[in-house]
Design a protein around this motif. Sequence first.
Motif, PDB file in Angstrom:
ATOM      1  N   PHE A  68       0.843  -1.198   0.000  1.00 32.37           N
ATOM      2  CA  PHE A  68       0.000   0.000   0.000  1.00 32.37           C
ATOM      3  C   PHE A  68       0.876   1.245   0.000  1.00 32.37           C
ATOM      4  N   THR A  69       0.359   2.302  -0.610  1.00 30.60           N
ATOM      5  CA  THR A  69       1.040   3.588  -0.615  1.00 30.60           C
ATOM      6  C   THR A  69       0.039   4.691  -0.304  1.00 30.60           C
ATOM      7  N   ILE A  70       0.350   5.490   0.718  1.00 36.04           N
ATOM      8  CA  ILE A  70      -0.486   6.636   1.052  1.00 36.04           C
ATOM      9  C   ILE A  70       0.148   7.886   0.463  1.00 36.04           C
ATOM     10  N   SER A  71      -0.695   8.773  -0.043  1.00 35.45           N
ATOM     11  CA  SER A  71      -0.206  10.035  -0.595  1.00 35.45           C
ATOM     12  C   SER A  71      -1.287  11.089  -0.406  1.00 35.45           C
ATOM     13  N   ARG A  72      -0.918  12.332  -0.609  1.00 36.79           N
ATOM     14  CA  ARG A  72      -1.893  13.411  -0.465  1.00 36.79           C
ATOM     15  C   ARG A  72      -1.617  14.499  -1.480  1.00 36.79           C
ATOM     16  N   ASP A  73      -2.674  15.203  -1.840  1.00 38.36           N
ATOM     17  CA  ASP A  73      -2.580  16.361  -2.723  1.00 38.36           C
ATOM     18  C   ASP A  73      -3.263  17.506  -1.990  1.00 38.36           C
ATOM     19  N   ASN A  74      -2.486  18.363  -1.361  1.00 41.65           N
ATOM     20  CA  ASN A  74      -3.067  19.436  -0.555  1.00 41.65           C
ATOM     21  C   ASN A  74      -3.815  20.455  -1.410  1.00 41.65           C
ATOM     22  N   ALA A  75      -3.450  20.579  -2.665  1.00 40.23           N
ATOM     23  CA  ALA A  75      -4.172  21.502  -3.547  1.00 40.23           C
ATOM     24  C   ALA A  75      -5.576  20.997  -3.845  1.00 40.23           C
ATOM     25  N   LYS A  76      -5.769  19.685  -3.771  1.00 39.58           N
ATOM     26  CA  LYS A  76      -7.073  19.084  -4.048  1.00 39.58           C
ATOM     27  C   LYS A  76      -7.785  18.629  -2.778  1.00 39.58           C
ATOM     28  N   ASN A  77      -7.182  18.907  -1.619  1.00 39.18           N
ATOM     29  CA  ASN A  77      -7.785  18.485  -0.349  1.00 39.18           C
ATOM     30  C   ASN A  77      -8.115  16.992  -0.349  1.00 39.18           C
ATOM     31  N   THR A  78      -7.210  16.191  -0.841  1.00 39.41           N
ATOM     32  CA  THR A  78      -7.486  14.764  -1.002  1.00 39.41           C
ATOM     33  C   THR A  78      -6.291  13.929  -0.551  1.00 39.41           C
ATOM     34  N   VAL A  79      -6.604  12.834   0.102  1.00 40.58           N
ATOM     35  CA  VAL A  79      -5.600  11.845   0.462  1.00 40.58           C
ATOM     36  C   VAL A  79      -5.971  10.540  -0.231  1.00 40.58           C
ATOM     37  N   TYR A  80      -4.952   9.786  -0.636  1.00 39.27           N
ATOM     38  CA  TYR A  80      -5.167   8.571  -1.406  1.00 39.27           C
ATOM     39  C   TYR A  80      -4.537   7.370  -0.696  1.00 39.27           C
ATOM     40  N   LEU A  81      -5.060   6.212  -0.997  1.00 36.47           N
ATOM     41  CA  LEU A  81      -4.441   4.966  -0.553  1.00 36.47           C
ATOM     42  C   LEU A  81      -4.430   4.027  -1.758  1.00 36.47           C
ATOM     43  N   GLN A  82      -3.256   3.853  -2.339  1.00 39.52           N
ATOM     44  CA  GLN A  82      -3.091   2.907  -3.438  1.00 39.52           C
ATOM     45  C   GLN A  82      -2.821   1.535  -2.842  1.00 39.52           C
ATOM     46  N   MET A  83      -3.680   0.590  -3.176  1.00 41.65           N
ATOM     47  CA  MET A  83      -3.583  -0.748  -2.599  1.00 41.65           C
ATOM     48  C   MET A  83      -3.299  -1.742  -3.714  1.00 41.65           C
ATOM     49  N   ASN A  84      -2.125  -2.351  -3.664  1.00 38.55           N
ATOM     50  CA  ASN A  84      -1.720  -3.353  -4.662  1.00 38.55           C
ATOM     51  C   ASN A  84      -1.592  -4.715  -4.002  1.00 38.55           C
ATOM     52  N   SER A  85      -1.544  -5.746  -4.826  1.00 37.95           N
ATOM     53  CA  SER A  85      -1.371  -7.120  -4.330  1.00 37.95           C
ATOM     54  C   SER A  85      -2.348  -7.420  -3.206  1.00 37.95           C
ATOM     55  N   LEU A  86      -3.599  -7.095  -3.424  1.00 34.50           N
ATOM     56  CA  LEU A  86      -4.601  -7.245  -2.373  1.00 34.50           C
ATOM     57  C   LEU A  86      -4.793  -8.702  -1.990  1.00 34.50           C
ATOM     58  N   LYS A  87      -5.048  -8.911  -0.708  1.00 34.77           N
ATOM     59  CA  LYS A  87      -5.257 -10.232  -0.145  1.00 34.77           C
ATOM     60  C   LYS A  87      -6.667 -10.302   0.447  1.00 34.77           C
ATOM     61  N   HIS A  88      -7.143 -11.522   0.604  1.00 35.78           N
ATOM     62  CA  HIS A  88      -8.481 -11.694   1.177  1.00 35.78           C
ATOM     63  C   HIS A  88      -8.574 -11.016   2.545  1.00 35.78           C
ATOM     64  N   GLU A  89      -7.488 -11.070   3.298  1.00 35.52           N
ATOM     65  CA  GLU A  89      -7.505 -10.479   4.633  1.00 35.52           C
ATOM     66  C   GLU A  89      -7.517  -8.959   4.634  1.00 35.52           C
ATOM     67  N   ASP A  90      -7.432  -8.330   3.471  1.00 30.91           N
ATOM     68  CA  ASP A  90      -7.594  -6.874   3.381  1.00 30.91           C
ATOM     69  C   ASP A  90      -9.069  -6.479   3.334  1.00 30.91           C
ATOM     70  N   THR A  91      -9.946  -7.466   3.249  1.00 29.31           N
ATOM     71  CA  THR A  91     -11.378  -7.192   3.212  1.00 29.31           C
ATOM     72  C   THR A  91     -11.811  -6.492   4.497  1.00 29.31           C
ATOM     73  N   ALA A  92     -12.370  -5.297   4.359  1.00 34.63           N
ATOM     74  CA  ALA A  92     -12.766  -4.504   5.526  1.00 34.63           C
ATOM     75  C   ALA A  92     -13.398  -3.196   5.063  1.00 34.63           C
ATOM     76  N   GLY A  93     -14.077  -2.545   5.983  1.00 38.40           N
ATOM     77  CA  GLY A  93     -14.438  -1.153   5.765  1.00 38.40           C
ATOM     78  C   GLY A  93     -13.201  -0.308   6.003  1.00 38.40           C
ATOM     79  N   HIS A  94     -12.902   0.581   5.083  1.00 39.53           N
ATOM     80  CA  HIS A  94     -11.714   1.422   5.191  1.00 39.53           C
ATOM     81  C   HIS A  94     -12.140   2.860   5.460  1.00 39.53           C
ATOM     82  N   TYR A  95     -11.548   3.448   6.481  1.00 40.42           N
ATOM     83  CA  TYR A  95     -11.950   4.764   6.965  1.00 40.42           C
ATOM     84  C   TYR A  95     -10.798   5.759   6.890  1.00 40.42           C
TER      85      TYR A  95
END
Length: 130
Positions: A68-95
Amino acid sequence: QVQLVESGGGLVQAGGSLRLSCAASGRTFSSYAMGWFRQAPGKEREFVAAISWSGGSTYYADSVKGRFTISRDNAKNTVYLQMNSLKHEDTAGHYCAAERGEGTTYEDYVGPMVYGMDYWGKGTKVTVSS
């Protein structure tokens, strides 16, 4: 007051990728450290990743480090979470969550900040099929 709205969740096969976004209201987004947390059914909420207000520091749970990679763009007021190689155990509500200030330590994020962030979004569901 900060309002956070997550998007980008969905159903994906194991090994796939998703990119979560969290849009924040207000003009002071750059004054907040941001984090992603998740909660699977029947389990406690847990820390996933966090980023300082400048984006200069990032923190990851051991379970997602390297995937996973977290990043942010302060000009867009947005934060991102890029999730690669996902596993079954990543199943969840993400907040998405916001914390006033530049950020804190990894130990705080995996500890008191799991329930101690200042503002929370309503979450987006990620389901990984095995």
